[in-house]
Design a protein around this motif. Structure first.
Motif, PDB file in Angstrom:
ATOM      1  N   GLU A  67      -7.497   3.225  -1.883  1.00 22.85           N
ATOM      2  CA  GLU A  67      -6.632   2.052  -2.043  1.00 22.85           C
ATOM      3  C   GLU A  67      -6.080   1.981  -3.463  1.00 22.85           C
ATOM      4  O   GLU A  67      -4.882   1.737  -3.673  1.00 22.85           O
ATOM      5  CB  GLU A  67      -7.417   0.777  -1.717  1.00 22.85           C
ATOM      6  CG  GLU A  67      -7.753   0.609  -0.243  1.00 22.85           C
ATOM      7  CD  GLU A  67      -8.688  -0.569   0.006  1.00 22.85           C
ATOM      8  OE1 GLU A  67      -8.989  -1.308  -0.967  1.00 22.85           O
ATOM      9  OE2 GLU A  67      -9.124  -0.751   1.156  1.00 22.85           O
ATOM     10  N   SER A  98      -5.789   4.478  -5.657  1.00 27.34           N
ATOM     11  CA  SER A  98      -4.911   5.621  -5.927  1.00 27.34           C
ATOM     12  C   SER A  98      -3.544   5.424  -5.289  1.00 27.34           C
ATOM     13  O   SER A  98      -2.509   5.732  -5.902  1.00 27.34           O
ATOM     14  CB  SER A  98      -5.552   6.910  -5.403  1.00 27.34           C
ATOM     15  OG  SER A  98      -6.794   7.144  -6.015  1.00 27.34           O
ATOM     16  N   ARG A  99      -3.526   4.940  -4.064  1.00 29.03           N
ATOM     17  CA  ARG A  99      -2.248   4.722  -3.374  1.00 29.03           C
ATOM     18  C   ARG A  99      -1.405   3.677  -4.099  1.00 29.03           C
ATOM     19  O   ARG A  99      -0.192   3.846  -4.267  1.00 29.03           O
ATOM     20  CB  ARG A  99      -2.517   4.298  -1.929  1.00 29.03           C
ATOM     21  CG  ARG A  99      -3.036   5.431  -1.050  1.00 29.03           C
ATOM     22  CD  ARG A  99      -3.680   4.914   0.221  1.00 29.03           C
ATOM     23  NE  ARG A  99      -4.155   6.014   1.065  1.00 29.03           N
ATOM     24  CZ  ARG A  99      -5.061   5.886   2.029  1.00 29.03           C
ATOM     25  NH1 ARG A  99      -5.604   4.692   2.276  1.00 29.03           N
ATOM     26  NH2 ARG A  99      -5.432   6.929   2.742  1.00 29.03           N
ATOM     27  N   ARG A 100      -2.059   2.620  -4.534  1.00 28.80           N
ATOM     28  CA  ARG A 100      -1.334   1.568  -5.258  1.00 28.80           C
ATOM     29  C   ARG A 100      -0.797   2.100  -6.587  1.00 28.80           C
ATOM     30  O   ARG A 100       0.359   1.853  -6.953  1.00 28.80           O
ATOM     31  CB  ARG A 100      -2.273   0.385  -5.492  1.00 28.80           C
ATOM     32  CG  ARG A 100      -1.630  -0.795  -6.206  1.00 28.80           C
ATOM     33  CD  ARG A 100      -2.650  -1.914  -6.379  1.00 28.80           C
ATOM     34  NE  ARG A 100      -2.135  -2.993  -7.209  1.00 28.80           N
ATOM     35  CZ  ARG A 100      -2.869  -4.014  -7.648  1.00 28.80           C
ATOM     36  NH1 ARG A 100      -4.159  -4.084  -7.313  1.00 28.80           N
ATOM     37  NH2 ARG A 100      -2.332  -4.949  -8.412  1.00 28.80           N
ATOM     38  N   GLY A 102       3.001  12.359  -3.371  1.00 25.88           N
ATOM     39  CA  GLY A 102       1.876  12.075  -2.489  1.00 25.88           C
ATOM     40  C   GLY A 102       2.130  12.621  -1.104  1.00 25.88           C
ATOM     41  O   GLY A 102       2.902  13.576  -0.929  1.00 25.88           O
ATOM     42  N   GLU A 129      -5.414  12.308  -1.691  1.00 25.55           N
ATOM     43  CA  GLU A 129      -4.716  11.135  -2.224  1.00 25.55           C
ATOM     44  C   GLU A 129      -5.418  10.496  -3.414  1.00 25.55           C
ATOM     45  O   GLU A 129      -4.849   9.612  -4.061  1.00 25.55           O
ATOM     46  CB  GLU A 129      -4.521  10.100  -1.116  1.00 25.55           C
ATOM     47  CG  GLU A 129      -3.551  10.526  -0.033  1.00 25.55           C
ATOM     48  CD  GLU A 129      -3.250   9.393   0.925  1.00 25.55           C
ATOM     49  OE1 GLU A 129      -2.602   8.414   0.499  1.00 25.55           O
ATOM     50  OE2 GLU A 129      -3.687   9.477   2.090  1.00 25.55           O
ATOM     51  N   ARG A 174      -0.157   5.240  -7.383  1.00 27.11           N
ATOM     52  CA  ARG A 174       0.895   6.239  -7.142  1.00 27.11           C
ATOM     53  C   ARG A 174       2.245   5.550  -6.908  1.00 27.11           C
ATOM     54  O   ARG A 174       3.279   5.984  -7.422  1.00 27.11           O
ATOM     55  CB  ARG A 174       0.520   7.113  -5.942  1.00 27.11           C
ATOM     56  CG  ARG A 174       1.573   8.167  -5.596  1.00 27.11           C
ATOM     57  CD  ARG A 174       1.098   9.113  -4.519  1.00 27.11           C
ATOM     58  NE  ARG A 174       0.043   9.970  -5.031  1.00 27.11           N
ATOM     59  CZ  ARG A 174      -1.239   9.848  -4.720  1.00 27.11           C
ATOM     60  NH1 ARG A 174      -1.635   8.902  -3.876  1.00 27.11           N
ATOM     61  NH2 ARG A 174      -2.132  10.657  -5.236  1.00 27.11           N
ATOM     62  N   LYS A 175       2.216   4.487  -6.141  1.00 29.23           N
ATOM     63  CA  LYS A 175       3.454   3.754  -5.841  1.00 29.23           C
ATOM     64  C   LYS A 175       4.055   3.163  -7.114  1.00 29.23           C
ATOM     65  O   LYS A 175       5.273   3.249  -7.347  1.00 29.23           O
ATOM     66  CB  LYS A 175       3.154   2.650  -4.825  1.00 29.23           C
ATOM     67  CG  LYS A 175       4.378   1.882  -4.364  1.00 29.23           C
ATOM     68  CD  LYS A 175       3.995   0.859  -3.296  1.00 29.23           C
ATOM     69  CE  LYS A 175       5.222   0.077  -2.833  1.00 29.23           C
ATOM     70  NZ  LYS A 175       4.859  -0.931  -1.791  1.00 29.23           N
TER      71      LYS A 175
END
Length: 509
Positions: free
Chosen positions: A313, A315-317, A332, A347, A319-320
């Motif tokens: 969670e 990492s995804r945030r 990604g 990810e 990256r965005k």
């Protein structure tokens, strides 16, 4: 049918309960506590005697750490011949990672790579390897005398980092070699994942290895967390690899140098690996390192999936938000979709392309450290790489994002950097790596080495991928690439001359 389902559910709950009970155990740590509680009077090594002989270390690190720095004895077992708590800890690790056997490594994954190749191959036997392998793979080739067959390298056309091998290229190598009766391939070596988070087509390549009856050996230095979350790439043990090496200290929570070697199946025997490891490792194994493996395994086995869910969670945030900064992109799953080379993407890995800032990765690494007190994992001409683990928080990631945003704000007006030369092609090999490494050598200027046979490895570390290896011919392309690395401020390793102004060549070449 309902009764069967209910009985199955009860059985699964019981199995899970027993699994939890087993993995709550930390045999090595428990033995260390018991040893100290018994008040043993030490007339054995280490000579600092529970820290009394090194008060500065004891004051800085604490007495409990120094008291736990012990050497092998009956109550705390011996890694060279584990029959007690170390044996139990290794068996728990094997269960947690789905292997037949697990071996504690206290000299890092490097020793695991050495052990797997030495266990699988003899002198001049062939092994298929990726060109972007870590230097430990190349040093294992030197130690074993095995002969590498390189998989043709490929660079991502937009982001500039190496891509995983194409299974079709591996098929072609087997097809060509199988037509030559005097040559037999004994092993296939893979990296899962790369430094940049790219995982190969593990299932397809493992099928090829199985069909061709060769040992599949996997460097999973950056993949110890893969075993504990379904959204992460497939693991070596899952696809049937013979041996895998994991850097638990990179993403699993153990201390630096503490790694695991995993083995399964009948192709490489347990006794063979144990004998090889006994040659490679110290006879004074660190109980601090081993207890860190013990405790890290316990936490991953019990909490790994929930910990990694939070990591994903974050990492995804991150990256965005990074990709929304002008001049930056953190590729990604959308940009790195599975294809004929890419099996999947980790990810948790933040690979950030920085050329749009008018800077190279080495520049950004230095600026982040000097001006923002942020240390990233590695840099190259195109990117910086940040490793995110379950130890990270959003506050920490936000510091990185704010620093990158501030840096980007200072960049308007800088022209986008041109693409640097890709990693050079594989130069001609005229000698076995071992033969070249142990040959008589002479030193010449890097700029005057064109056409000579290289007698050492030259690489930027990290990531530790050699530009050239012993036995290969120095070319103008290689020389220019090494010079470009020097000019960009990369940390060069492998050369006897630490200034990288001179290179060792095979005498007379």
């Amino acid at each position: 049918m309902e009764g069967t389902t209910k009985e199955s559910s009860v059985s699964e709950q019981f199995d899970r309960s027993e699994y939890i009970k087993r993995h709550e155990r930390k045999p090595i740590l428990e033995a260390l506590k018991k040893h100290f509680d018994e008040g043993i009077i030490p007339f054995h090594v280490p000579g600092h005697k529970y820290g009394a002989g090194n008060p500065t270390m004891t004051s800085y690190f604490g007495s409990r750490m120094m008291e736990s720095d012990l050497n092998a004895m009956n109550d705390i077992d011996d890694l060279a011949n584990p029959v007690g708590v170390i044996k139990e800890a290794q068996e728990l690790a094997a269960e947690a990672f789905g292997a037949d056997h697990a071996y504690y490594l206290i000299n890092g994954t490097t020793s695991g790579i050495h052990a797997m190749i030495l266990s699988a191959l003899g002198q001049r036997e062939r092994i298929i390897v990726p060109r972007d392998g870590h230097k430990s793979m190349y040093s294992a080739l030197i130690l074993s005398g095995a002969s590498p067959i390189f998989i043709p390298p490929e660079i991502h056309p937009e982001f500039g980092f190496p891509l995983p091998p194409d299974p079709a290229d591996i098929e072609s190598i087997f097809s060509e070699v199988n037509q030559i009766q005097s040559i037999e391939i004994k092993g296939l070596f893979l990296i899962n994942p790369s430094y940049y988070g790219l995982a190969p087509r593990m299932d397809t390549i493992s099928d090829i290895a199985r069909r061709e009856n060769v040992a599949l050996l996997v460097d999973e230095a950056h993949g110890s967390h893969f075993y504990f979350h379904p959204d992460l790439p497939r693991t070596a043990m899952d696809v049937g690899a013979s041996v895998s090496a994991l850097s638990m200290h990179k993403t699993g929570g153990s201390l630096t140098q503490a790694s695991l070697l995993l083995r399964q199946g009948q192709r490489i025997h347990n006794d063979t690996i144990r004998n090889i490891l006994d040659i490679l490792r110290t006879s004074s194994s660190s109980y601090l390192l081993m207890s860190s493996l013990d405790t890290a395994r316990s936490r991953l086995a019990l909490e790994g999936e929930s910990l990694l869910e939070k990591t994903l969670e974050l990492s995804r945030r991150a990256r965005k938000e990074i990709s929304a900064i002008p001049g930056l992109i953190a590729p990604g799953p959308e940009e790195l979709k599975p294809n004929h080379r890419i099996g999947s993407f980790d990810e948790t890995r933040l690979t950030i392309c920085v050329n749009g800032l008018g800077l190279n990765g080495f520049d950004v690494e230095r600026i982040l450290r000097k001006e923002y007190r942020i240390q990233i994992e590695m840099a190259d001409f195109h990117t910086v790489v940040a490793i995110v683990t379950f130890a990270d928080t959003w506050e920490r990631l936000e510091s990185l994002i704010l620093a990158l945003r501030d840096l980007a704000g200072k960049s308007p007006g800088r022209p986008r950097l041109h693409r640097f030369p890709d990693h050079p092609g594989v130069p001609p090999r005229v000698m076995n790596p071992r033969d070249a490494f142990y040959s008589r050598k002479s030193r010449v200027s890097l700029q005057e080495s064109d056409g000579s046979i290289c007698g050492e490895m030259i690489m930027a570390y990290p990531p530790g991928i050699p530009v050239i290896c012993p036995g290969e011919v120095m070319t103008r392309e290689i020389i220019e690439h090494v010079q470009a690395l020097k000019d960009a401020g990369a940390s060069l390793q492998g050369m006897a001359d630490t200034t990288a102004a001179n290179v060792q060549i095979v005498e007379g070449s």
